[in-house]
Scaffold this motif. Structure first.
Motif, short mmCIF file in Angstrom:
data_model
loop_
_atom_site.label_atom_id
_atom_site.label_comp_id
_atom_site.label_asym_id
_atom_site.label_seq_id
_atom_site.Cartn_x
_atom_site.Cartn_y
_atom_site.Cartn_z
N GLN A 28 0.85 -1.24 -0.11
CA GLN A 28 -0.23 -0.02 0.00
C GLN A 28 0.76 1.20 -0.05
N GLN A 29 0.51 2.22 -0.42
CA GLN A 29 1.00 3.55 -0.70
C GLN A 29 0.55 4.59 0.26
N VAL A 30 1.43 5.29 1.12
CA VAL A 30 0.94 6.30 1.68
C VAL A 30 1.70 7.75 1.57
N CYS A 31 0.96 8.62 1.10
CA CYS A 31 1.81 9.85 0.85
C CYS A 31 1.76 10.89 1.99
N ILE A 32 2.99 11.02 2.39
CA ILE A 32 2.92 12.04 3.76
C ILE A 32 2.19 13.37 3.61
N THR A 33 2.55 13.82 2.27
CA THR A 33 1.99 15.51 1.79
C THR A 33 0.37 15.41 1.92
N ASP A 34 -0.02 14.39 1.61
CA ASP A 34 -1.54 14.63 1.94
C ASP A 34 -1.95 14.77 3.27
N TYR A 35 -1.22 14.84 4.45
CA TYR A 35 -1.34 14.93 5.68
C TYR A 35 -0.39 16.15 6.20
N VAL A 36 -0.36 17.10 5.52
CA VAL A 36 0.57 18.22 5.88
C VAL A 36 -0.33 19.59 5.66
#
Length: 404
Positions: free
Chosen positions: A190-198
């Protein structure tokens, strides 16, 4: 892989296989078994990457490689599969990159061709012969940069956040993510992009990201129970190790969004803190699931293995260690070396100073790189050798039961 509800939809994640040319090619029955296995997978529309090893013996490596590719040509044609669905990987081979790429294209058509160079090509050479061989290798790889399907994967192995698991060599490439893994293993990716939570000020929204990370662990865990793994080896590995690859992306983008200098120690320290928190979050959730359900069964196998396991003192100590550190999943986090660069841009070499964050991952993926067209051969070589040094040092310091 996107996991939605129950896994009634067939995944298109693929299979990493291993072909020992020196042992397989002389045996007609071994050749037929290999061809049948590859055919069965390609006929099911599953991508396959075969790591070709054992290019030594009475014949030259080039001859063995050509014969190995011809072996794979038959199932590819019989399955009427797209040439891009069959990838090859070369582990520690002395073949020239250009020869390997051209032979692959000539016999199998255009498709993935991964090189897995050994330490002799990645560690700075001291002898003249070694330096010249390195120069030829990297110059040819540099010329092939940007060529569709070509790539260099250099993670020496995979590790575990659980100190009861040992590191493992990774000589396979799992399509389509380019995850470097032991051949035959089963992964929930699975992929989690941390910039989606900034937030607007560059702050990390930890509550939302933490919820996403814990959900990724839960969803990956369900996959191991619900997925119809296509080979016996993968079914056993799924049951025993329950591997997750939660791929963290957006690392370079986060530094850019914060307006930080990627060469500064402060930027690197902040990233280390972010990755440490992410690692603790997914590890804690895996520990919770181990307590609520069961830890990875491979830990029970380890307990039963060897005569020392029959000693009462050892069994007592091992059980205490399980209570303290056992996880439900052998592996959790994955990071691509390319994720240190901001997405959608030519790769800025300054961001290479962020490569130490790779030490926070259990595995590495080598998908499509950014635009490297402006890099010269020395910069190309520098990036790969520096990233490999981070990963090699991480694996070398991973000691089983080191914190128990």
């Amino acid at each position: 892989m996107t996991i939605i509800g129950r896994m009634s939809q067939r995944t298109r994640d693929g299979v990493a296989l291993r072909l020992d040319a020196c042992k397989t090619l002389p045996s007609s029955s071994a050749v037929m078994r290999m061809q049948q296995q590859v055919f069965d997978l390609l006929a099911r529309k599953l991508p396959v990457t075969v790591t070709i090893e054992g290019l030594q013996g009475d014949l030259q490596p080039e001859v063995l490689f050509v014969r190995a590719c011809k072996l794979l040509q038959r199932p590819l044609l019989d399955a009427a599969a797209a040439t891009a669905s069959l990838g090859i990987a070369l582990a520690g081979s002395k073949l020239s990159p250009q020869f390997a790429f051209m032979v692959r294209a000539a016999i199998l058509g255009h498709g993935p061709c991964h090189l897995l160079p050994g330490s002799t090509l990645l560690r700075p050479a001291s002898e003249l012969v070694g330096r010249r061989r390195q120069e030829r290798f990297w110059l040819q790889c540099w010329h092939l940069r940007g060529t569709a399907g070509f790539g260099v994967a250099f993670a020496p192995g995979i590790t575990s956040p659980c100190p009861l698991f040992s590191a493992e060599p990774a000589a396979g490439i799992l399509p389509p993510h380019g995850l470097q893994v032991p051949p035959g293993t089963a992964w929930a990716f699975q992929q989690v992009c941390i910039t989606d939570y900034v937030g607007d000020a560059g702050e990390l929204r930890t509550e939302a990201l933490g919820k996403r990370l814990r959900s990724a662990v839960d969803r990956g865990d369900r996959l191991h129970d619900e997925q119809d793994w296509p080979t016996a080896a993968m079914r056993h590995d799924s049951w025993s190790n329950r591997r997750l690859a939660i791929s963290i992306t957006g690392i370079g983008d986060l530094v850019r969004m914060r307006g930080a200098d990627p060469r500064s120690l402060i930027a690197l320290q902040e990233l280390h803190e972010v990755l440490r928190w992410i690692r603790e979050t997914v590890n804690a959730r895996s520990r919770e699931l181990a307590v609520a359900k069961e830890h990875a069964p491979a830990l029970n196998i380890a307990e039963a293995g060897g005569s020392i396991a029959t000693l009462t003192a050892w069994r007592t100590q091992w059980q205490a260690a399980l209570q303290f550190a056992a996880t439900r999943h052998r592996n959790l986090l994955a990071i691509s070396p390319w994720s240190v660069f901001p997405a959608g841009e030519s790769a800025d070499l300054r961001y290479c100073d962020l490569l130490p964050v790779l030490a926070g991952a259990d595995s590495c993926s080598f998908g499509q790189p950014p635009d490297l067209g402006h890099w010269n051969v020395n910069e190309f070589k520098y990036f790969h050798q520096r990233a490999w040094a981070v990963l090699e040092r991480k694996e070398a310091t991973h000691v089983i039961a080191e914190r128990v």
